[in-house]
Enzyme design. Sequence first.
Site, mmCIF file in Angstrom:
data_model
loop_
_atom_site.group_PDB
_atom_site.id
_atom_site.type_symbol
_atom_site.label_atom_id
_atom_site.label_comp_id
_atom_site.label_asym_id
_atom_site.label_seq_id
_atom_site.Cartn_x
_atom_site.Cartn_y
_atom_site.Cartn_z
ATOM 1 N N HIS A 62 -0.768 7.660 0.391
ATOM 2 C CA HIS A 62 -0.217 6.424 -0.173
ATOM 3 C C HIS A 62 1.251 6.324 -0.320
ATOM 4 C CE1 HIS A 62 -4.207 6.645 -2.463
ATOM 5 N NE2 HIS A 62 -4.443 5.814 -1.328
ATOM 6 N N LYS A 71 7.457 10.829 -7.142
ATOM 7 C CA LYS A 71 6.110 11.250 -8.129
ATOM 8 C C LYS A 71 6.414 12.683 -8.373
ATOM 9 C CE LYS A 71 3.112 8.105 -5.679
ATOM 10 N NZ LYS A 71 2.022 8.178 -4.865
ATOM 11 N N TYR A 131 -0.029 12.379 -12.614
ATOM 12 C CA TYR A 131 1.407 12.235 -11.859
ATOM 13 C C TYR A 131 2.251 11.400 -12.563
ATOM 14 C CZ TYR A 131 -1.181 8.799 -9.191
ATOM 15 O OH TYR A 131 -1.993 7.715 -8.827
ATOM 16 N N ASP A 168 -8.529 3.292 1.577
ATOM 17 C CA ASP A 168 -8.064 4.518 2.288
ATOM 18 C C ASP A 168 -8.747 4.418 3.890
ATOM 19 O OD1 ASP A 168 -6.515 4.961 0.244
ATOM 20 O OD2 ASP A 168 -7.472 6.850 -0.341
#
Length: 181
Positions: A62, A71, A131, A168
């Site tokens: 992603h 992140k 995250y 995905d």
Amino acid sequence: MKVLATGLPDVLILEPAVFGDDRGFFYESFNARKFAELTGVNANFVQDNHSRSANNVLRGLHYQIRQSQGKLVRVTAGEVFDVVVDLRKSSSTFGQSTSVVLSAANKRQLWVPEGFAHGFLVMSESAEFLYKTTDYWAPEHERCLRWDDPALGIDWPLNGTPLQSGKDQLGKLLSEAEVFE
């Protein structure tokens, strides 16, 4: 805390100082001042996310093409094979990836800067993944790179066919993907 280099110059592994005894352990999972001193990154985290996934779930790869997110990722239960791909067209490492095992046991964290795609494969029975992000989730700018793109050459430690979301499964090949300048 120690900072370790990866195969991509801007992607960093952070190993916290863990203090343990027969009662358990303690470690500081984030300190903005230490993070900036050790990484040279002055990140302003605006959102925390927490996911739980079953064995053989593959999430990613992603990224957000606008409102790009840095992140800081870690695992608090279980173990994942974590992958980062450089999508900055002007970078000497464009299209290259690096990977690291993140687990509750090793307590490692990974800094994924803006301009990179990110994903992971759950290697344990399940895993909880946390995250921090430097920008908010923007679904209209979210993109997905195919995890199995031969151009990336990622050697995923798969146990059969991975479980993925429908979104995905529609990821783009690097040659078709929107990338960063």
